[in-house]
Write a protein that holds these residues in place. Structure first.
Motif, PDB file in Angstrom:
ATOM      1  N   MET A   1      71.290  34.608  50.048  1.00 49.23           N
ATOM      2  CA  MET A   1      71.757  33.198  50.770  1.00 49.23           C
ATOM      3  C   MET A   1      71.711  33.067  52.060  1.00 49.23           C
ATOM      4  SD  MET A   1      75.733  33.568  48.950  1.00 49.23           S
ATOM      5  CE  MET A   1      76.080  32.131  50.265  1.00 49.23           C
ATOM      6  N   ILE A   2      71.449  34.230  52.831  1.00 43.22           N
ATOM      7  CA  ILE A   2      71.353  34.001  54.490  1.00 43.22           C
ATOM      8  C   ILE A   2      69.833  33.938  54.706  1.00 43.22           C
ATOM      9  CG2 ILE A   2      71.803  35.276  56.546  1.00 43.22           C
ATOM     10  CD1 ILE A   2      74.196  36.420  55.235  1.00 43.22           C
ATOM     11  N   ASP A   3      69.093  34.678  53.922  1.00 40.81           N
ATOM     12  CA  ASP A   3      67.285  34.398  54.228  1.00 40.81           C
ATOM     13  C   ASP A   3      67.096  34.916  55.580  1.00 40.81           C
ATOM     14  OD1 ASP A   3      64.975  34.087  53.466  1.00 40.81           O
ATOM     15  OD2 ASP A   3      64.893  31.791  53.868  1.00 40.81           O
ATOM     16  N   ASP A   4      67.586  36.003  56.079  1.00 46.64           N
ATOM     17  CA  ASP A   4      67.108  36.394  57.494  1.00 46.64           C
ATOM     18  C   ASP A   4      66.509  37.785  57.082  1.00 46.64           C
ATOM     19  OD1 ASP A   4      67.416  37.657  59.926  1.00 46.64           O
ATOM     20  OD2 ASP A   4      68.867  36.268  60.451  1.00 46.64           O
ATOM     21  N   ASP A   5      65.312  37.941  57.745  1.00 45.59           N
ATOM     22  CA  ASP A   5      64.678  39.284  57.531  1.00 45.59           C
ATOM     23  C   ASP A   5      65.131  40.156  57.975  1.00 45.59           C
ATOM     24  OD1 ASP A   5      62.598  37.740  56.218  1.00 45.59           O
ATOM     25  OD2 ASP A   5      61.215  37.419  58.032  1.00 45.59           O
ATOM     26  N   ARG A   6      65.971  40.085  58.995  1.00 41.38           N
ATOM     27  CA  ARG A   6      66.750  41.396  59.623  1.00 41.38           C
ATOM     28  C   ARG A   6      67.557  42.009  58.572  1.00 41.38           C
ATOM     29  NH1 ARG A   6      69.374  38.480  64.788  1.00 41.38           N
ATOM     30  NH2 ARG A   6      69.738  36.593  63.021  1.00 41.38           N
ATOM     31  N   LEU A   7      68.236  41.458  57.605  1.00 36.74           N
ATOM     32  CA  LEU A   7      68.848  41.932  56.563  1.00 36.74           C
ATOM     33  C   LEU A   7      68.214  42.545  55.351  1.00 36.74           C
ATOM     34  CD1 LEU A   7      71.549  38.931  56.276  1.00 36.74           C
ATOM     35  CD2 LEU A   7      71.640  41.030  57.760  1.00 36.74           C
ATOM     36  N   ARG A   8      66.635  42.321  55.452  1.00 35.42           N
ATOM     37  CA  ARG A   8      65.951  42.932  54.313  1.00 35.42           C
ATOM     38  C   ARG A   8      65.494  44.477  54.583  1.00 35.42           C
ATOM     39  NH1 ARG A   8      64.294  37.449  54.265  1.00 35.42           N
ATOM     40  NH2 ARG A   8      65.069  36.262  52.364  1.00 35.42           N
ATOM     41  N   ASP A   9      66.322  45.011  55.447  1.00 38.00           N
ATOM     42  CA  ASP A   9      65.917  46.081  55.846  1.00 38.00           C
ATOM     43  C   ASP A   9      66.218  47.239  54.614  1.00 38.00           C
ATOM     44  OD1 ASP A   9      65.725  49.141  56.787  1.00 38.00           O
ATOM     45  OD2 ASP A   9      66.355  48.535  58.805  1.00 38.00           O
TER      46      ASP A   9
ATOM     47  N   ARG B   1      72.964  42.226  47.746  1.00 37.55           N
ATOM     48  CA  ARG B   1      71.431  41.522  47.867  1.00 37.55           C
ATOM     49  C   ARG B   1      71.633  40.037  47.590  1.00 37.55           C
ATOM     50  NH1 ARG B   1      68.888  46.248  43.655  1.00 37.55           N
ATOM     51  NH2 ARG B   1      68.601  47.672  45.481  1.00 37.55           N
ATOM     52  N   THR B   2      72.593  39.452  47.069  1.00 43.71           N
ATOM     53  CA  THR B   2      72.978  38.131  46.818  1.00 43.71           C
ATOM     54  C   THR B   2      73.243  37.518  47.888  1.00 43.71           C
ATOM     55  OG1 THR B   2      73.786  38.389  44.531  1.00 43.71           O
ATOM     56  CG2 THR B   2      74.525  36.341  45.673  1.00 43.71           C
TER      57      THR B   2
ATOM     58  N   GLN C   1      77.612  47.997  60.984  1.00 44.67           N
ATOM     59  CA  GLN C   1      78.629  47.054  60.719  1.00 44.67           C
ATOM     60  C   GLN C   1      78.487  45.733  61.848  1.00 44.67           C
ATOM     61  OE1 GLN C   1      82.777  47.496  60.723  1.00 44.67           O
ATOM     62  NE2 GLN C   1      83.126  46.408  58.574  1.00 44.67           N
ATOM     63  N   LYS C   2      78.783  46.211  63.086  1.00 45.06           N
ATOM     64  CA  LYS C   2      78.703  45.259  64.278  1.00 45.06           C
ATOM     65  C   LYS C   2      77.875  44.450  64.366  1.00 45.06           C
ATOM     66  CE  LYS C   2      79.617  45.205  69.230  1.00 45.06           C
ATOM     67  NZ  LYS C   2      78.729  44.500  69.503  1.00 45.06           N
ATOM     68  N   GLU C   3      76.395  45.048  64.197  1.00 44.12           N
ATOM     69  CA  GLU C   3      75.099  44.377  64.198  1.00 44.12           C
ATOM     70  C   GLU C   3      75.053  43.329  63.003  1.00 44.12           C
ATOM     71  OE1 GLU C   3      70.632  45.263  63.011  1.00 44.12           O
ATOM     72  OE2 GLU C   3      71.962  46.866  63.344  1.00 44.12           O
ATOM     73  N   LEU C   4      75.562  43.824  61.844  1.00 38.88           N
ATOM     74  CA  LEU C   4      75.461  42.739  60.666  1.00 38.88           C
ATOM     75  C   LEU C   4      76.511  41.638  60.846  1.00 38.88           C
ATOM     76  CD1 LEU C   4      75.237  45.569  57.884  1.00 38.88           C
ATOM     77  CD2 LEU C   4      73.379  43.995  58.857  1.00 38.88           C
TER      78      LEU C   4
END
Length: 362
Positions: free
Chosen positions: A253-261, A248-249, A274-277
């Motif tokens: 830090m990255i502030d990319d909506d794709r990671l907020r799933d 979550r931290t 993993q590959k996508e991330l």
């Protein structure tokens, strides 16, 4: 009865020479037997001196002796009558070892003899000719190292020799302690192949207990979703954000909506994706220098570190502050262990530098 500072005869080759260097760092007196005509090896420095020799033989003494000849063997036996241990490597100079050990033990019952071999001397099946890369293959380590779609890869850094040497140093030390208590030495065999299996614990345990076989994962971790290498402007960093709070931290830090799933809060989902991330993270890390990114992430308690080159290690301020590198004057610097027993390491001797003194003592 063995007392005082251990005195060790060094008959090692590349497979175990680090063992006697460790023992010298721990305070033992190590006498290295050199072949007549011994000189610098292939790893030459600008001044013509062998760099590996300077490291591995620091704090030792050097005796030139041809132990393949009868008179050399007689001198060797007399020398060992006053020694506590003999350590030899994969390529035996004195064969058969058990006969020579028995001969020396008759004159010095407390002598410990440690011999490194590719496999156990009493192992069934063929005794294969060994080399470092052969041990990587036989241990299974190459099968889990490399790109998933590529060929198995050799592990760098002399890992196999370093591990075999560490086991050898431990065996020698334990043999010395046993002789100190009982007055009787031992002939100890160190199996270089089995020693390397120490770094295969995770893979062996998984296969034995769960049936899961570890596969090559390239620059990413095979079991932790957010663990692996990422590109920066000037190299790479590694990251290991396996806990939910770390994840979550990292998202903040990255502030990319794709990671907020919300699905990505689950480690199993992150592992599947993993590959996508890592592709998303690589787009972010590429804007930073590796040291800069490491400092930013560490300040937020996320394990991130630069992938150091060898030159980075030599200049590392932490190692410098610890005195890890010791100056040998005009001969440069060598790494060494700081122990309360050994004191300041001495430069590696020239071949045969101590021959006269050692033979007079013997």
């Amino acid at each position: 009865m063995v007392t005082g500072r251990p005195r060790i005869v060094d008959l090692t080759d590349q497979s175990a020479v680090y063992a006697t260097r460790l023992l010298a760092d721990l305070g033992a007196e190590v006498i290295r037997i050199e072949r007549p005509g011994a000189g610098p090896g292939p790893a030459m420095t600008d001044d013509g001196e062998d760099a590996s020799r300077r490291f591995f033989n620091a704090s030792k003494r050097s005796l030139v002796l041809d132990v393949t000849r009868d008179e050399g063997r007689e001198t060797f036996v007399r020398l060992c009558a006053r020694m506590d241990a003999v350590v030899e490597g994969l390529e035996p100079i004195l064969d058969p070892v058990d006969q020579m050990h028995a001969r020396i033990r008759a004159a010095n019952p407390s002598l410990t003899w440690v011999a490194v071999r590719a496999t156990a001397p009493d192992a069934e099946g063929p005794h294969l000719k060994s080399a470092e890369v052969v041990r990587y293959a036989l241990s299974g380590l190459m099968s889990i190292t490399g790109d998933p779609e590529g060929a198995p890869m050799v592990v760098g850094g002399g890992l196999s020799d370093a591990i075999a040497a560490t086991y050898t140093a431990l065996a020698c030390y334990l043999g010395f302690l046993s002789a100190r208590q009982t007055g009787l030495g031992s002939l100890i065999w160190v199996n270089a192949h089995e020693a390397l299996l120490a770094v295969m614990q995770q893979g062996l345990l998984e296969a034995a207990l769960s049936g899961n076989v570890v596969r090559r994962a390239g620059s990413r971790h095979a079991h932790i979703a957010m663990a692996g290498a990422l590109p920066c402007r000037d190299g790479h960093v590694v990251i290991s954000a396996n806990e939910r709070t770390m994840w979550r931290t990292l998202v903040e830090m990255i502030d990319d909506d794709r990671l907020r799933d919300e699905e990505l809060d689950d480690e199993r989902a992150r592992m599947r994706r993993q590959k996508e991330l890592f592709e998303i993270l690589a787009g972010w890390t590429g804007a930073f220098a590796k040291d800069e990114l490491s400092q930013i992430a560490q300040a937020r308690h996320i394990p991130v570190a630069p992938v150091n080159a060898v030159t980075d290690i030599i200049a590392d301020p932490q190692l410098r502050a610890r005195g890890f590198f010791h100056s040998m004057g005009e001969r440069g610097e060598v790494p060494f262990l700081r122990t309360p027993w050994a004191g300041v390491p001495r430069p590696a001797p020239r071949p045969g530098e101590d021959t006269e003194a050692v033979l007079l003592e013997a």
